[in-house]
Design a protein around this motif. Structure first.
Motif, PDB file in Angstrom:
ATOM      1  N   THR A   1       0.769  -1.238  -0.129  1.00  0.00           N
ATOM      2  CA  THR A   1      -0.230  -0.192   0.085  1.00  0.00           C
ATOM      3  C   THR A   1       1.202   1.526  -0.326  1.00  0.00           C
TER       4      THR A   1
ATOM      5  N   ALA B   1      -6.537  -3.259  10.535  1.00  0.00           N
ATOM      6  CA  ALA B   1      -7.049  -1.886   9.874  1.00  0.00           C
ATOM      7  C   ALA B   1      -5.828  -0.569  10.047  1.00  0.00           C
ATOM      8  N   VAL B   2      -4.706  -0.970  10.203  1.00  0.00           N
ATOM      9  CA  VAL B   2      -3.885   0.453   9.566  1.00  0.00           C
ATOM     10  C   VAL B   2      -3.819   0.026   8.100  1.00  0.00           C
TER      11      VAL B   2
ATOM     12  N   LEU C   1      -6.373  -1.253   5.686  1.00  0.00           N
ATOM     13  CA  LEU C   1      -8.034  -0.830   5.859  1.00  0.00           C
ATOM     14  C   LEU C   1      -7.418   0.187   4.889  1.00  0.00           C
ATOM     15  N   LEU C   2      -7.038   1.515   6.532  1.00  0.00           N
ATOM     16  CA  LEU C   2      -7.250   2.485   6.399  1.00  0.00           C
ATOM     17  C   LEU C   2      -5.891   3.620   5.707  1.00  0.00           C
ATOM     18  N   MET C   3      -4.552   2.452   5.220  1.00  0.00           N
ATOM     19  CA  MET C   3      -3.915   3.087   4.463  1.00  0.00           C
ATOM     20  C   MET C   3      -4.425   3.167   2.906  1.00  0.00           C
TER      21      MET C   3
ATOM     22  N   TRP D   1      -7.448   3.537   2.465  1.00  0.00           N
ATOM     23  CA  TRP D   1      -8.647   3.744   1.817  1.00  0.00           C
ATOM     24  C   TRP D   1      -7.739   5.327   1.906  1.00  0.00           C
ATOM     25  N   ILE D   2      -6.363   5.131   2.902  1.00  0.00           N
ATOM     26  CA  ILE D   2      -6.061   6.186   2.355  1.00  0.00           C
ATOM     27  C   ILE D   2      -5.207   6.799   0.751  1.00  0.00           C
TER      28      ILE D   2
ATOM     29  N   ARG E   1      -8.111   7.670  -2.108  1.00  0.00           N
ATOM     30  CA  ARG E   1      -8.293   8.733  -2.027  1.00  0.00           C
ATOM     31  C   ARG E   1      -6.940   9.364  -2.857  1.00  0.00           C
TER      32      ARG E   1
ATOM     33  N   ILE F   1      -6.666  13.901   0.389  1.00  0.00           N
ATOM     34  CA  ILE F   1      -6.995  13.062   1.503  1.00  0.00           C
ATOM     35  C   ILE F   1      -8.349  13.212   1.689  1.00  0.00           C
TER      36      ILE F   1
END
Length: 445
Positions: A327, A409-410, A412-414, A416-417, A420, A442
């Motif tokens: 990612t 979680a990290v 998925l967050l990365m 998502w970021i 964007r 973002i």
């Protein structure tokens, strides 16, 4: 969901059918063997003639024991320790059989009433003339003080000099024992090494530990590093190529940026998993074949044991580590405008798996410490550090689950970021994005 599956399938099929995948799958183990085994063989290789050694023995008693120790090698001592009393030594083996070539030719140089400095000057001239490689001076009080002098033309040959030093030590010890009227056979019996079996205590009982679990964990960490360098760069190149060729404009018209990026990452990760599975099977077959061949030759060989659950955890943490770094590479590809620019940014990222491997060593010493707990919760390090804890002193299940959940979680967050940044950054041409611009991308909905 169907669009993500289509992207995953495209990335996977395109990856495994590529010539680069086939060539690297076949040649990578060969190159790994060359870079790991061949250097070890080269280090132990001694070219040229045997090392010529002259010995000035002022004690009058050490030359012969030293000669026996040097010419027979340390294997004689090992066989004497293992042999039952009364069984004579079968003769020395050459060091070449151990992979290290340290052949010697010894001669004794008597002083014959000359001053020691005169003898040393003569031997130094022989060294400078190329007629001699090393000369040893054994003082008369060497048995009491334990000090000798060594002179050599090439002091950089550490293997040869350390071997000579070790065998001198053995000869001195044996002579000291003889001076105390202790027989050689008794010396061997008294100096026999202690064999300690290491047993790991678990809830199911005790089991033998051969150190294979730790090597397994380090191997997984190394695989994460290799996968990141190989496939992370592939992801970065693909993103930059899509950006420069403007293919992404067509893709964004039919699929969301998050789905596109997620599908690309999953597809490439499956390609990496396929290749590493093939490599693992190849190494397993090679290890079994080598162990069988050595066993038929009379050698007692046992393969390192790894707990069965470690394989499942290895797969989970390998995928976790791959997604984390993949990612990051995708984000870098969306930000930069050229691969040359990206190569300057990815260097710090490539250091994190290396740091994780270094952190594994303090973790294995205290797997239950607070330090080990926290470094095993950081997704950049957990693929190695948590796996080391699992195979050494398995932590509670909630800690393993927590490490995986934090990692997921990290990731998925990365993603998502990254999606964007990916959506806006991929449409930017000819201009390097600044940090304020990236933060604005973002925040955009």
């Amino acid at each position: 969901m169907n669009k993500i599956l289509v992207i995953i399938r495209r990335e996977y099929v395109q990856g495994v059918r590529g010539k680069a995948f086939i060539v690297s799958t076949v040649l990578a183990p060969v190159f790994m063997f060359i870079f790991l085994v061949v250097p070890a063989l080269i280090v132990g290789l001694k070219t040229g003639e045997p090392t010529r050694v002259s010995v000035v023995d002022e004690t009058g008693r050490l030359y012969q024991p030293l000669r026996e120790a040097v010419l027979s090698g340390p294997e004689r001592e090992a066989r004497e320790r293992e042999a039952p009393p009364g069984v004579p030594d079968a003769g020395g083996m050459r060091d070449a059989e151990r992979g290290i070539q340290t052949n010697f030719v010894l001669e004794e140089v008597p002083a014959r009433g000359r001053a020691l400095e005169e003898v040393k000057a003569e031997l130094s001239r022989r060294v400078l003339d190329g007629k001699l490689d090393v000369y040893l001076v054994l003082p008369a009080d060497i048995l009491q003080r334990g000090e000798a002098e060594l002179y050599a033309r090439n002091t950089g040959d550490m293997i040869t000099l350390s071997t000579l030093e070790d065998r001198l030590n053995r000869a001195v010890i044996e002579q000291r024992m003889r001076d105390e009227n202790i027989s050689q056979q008794r010396v061997s019996q008294l100096s026999k090494n202690v064999s300690v079996s290491k047993e790991k205590v678990t809830a199911e009982g005790t089991k033998r530990d051969d150190g294979g679990s730790f090597l397994f964990a380090i191997g997984v960490g190394t695989f994460v590093l290799i996968a990141m360098l190989m496939y992370g760069q592939a992801i970065l190149s693909a993103v930059v190529e899509e950006k420069t060729t403007r293919i992404v404009e067509v893709l964004f018209s039919s699929v969301d940026a998050f789905k596109l990026l997620a599908g690309k990452l999953v597809g490439v990760s499956l390609v990496a998993l396929t290749q590493f599975t093939i490599w693992a099977l190849m190494f397993l077959v090679l290890a079994l074949y080598s162990a069988g061949a050595m066993a038929m030759g009379g050698m007692n060989v046992t393969l390192p044991t790894v707990p069965p659950q470690a394989y499942l955890y290895a797969l989970l943490f390998f995928m976790l580590g791959f997604f984390v770094y993949a990612t990051i590479y995708a984000v870098i590809g969306a930000i930069v405008t050229t691969e040359k620019e990206a190569s300057q940014i990815v260097v710090p990222v490539s250091l994190f798996p290396v740091i994780a491997i270094y952190l594994a060593f303090p973790v294995i010493r205290s797997p239950g410490s607070s330090f080990s707990f926290w470094v095993s919760m950081i997704p950049f390090f957990s693929p190695v550090t948590m796996l080391v804890r699992v195979v050494t002193e398995t932590p509670p299940l909630w800690q393993i689950a927590l490490s995986l959940l934090i990692g997921v979680a990290v990731v998925l967050l990365m993603i998502w970021i990254a999606a964007r940044i990916y959506r806006t950054g991929m449409l930017m041409y000819g201009k390097r994005a600044t940090i304020p611009e990236i933060l604005r991308w973002i925040r955009q909905t």
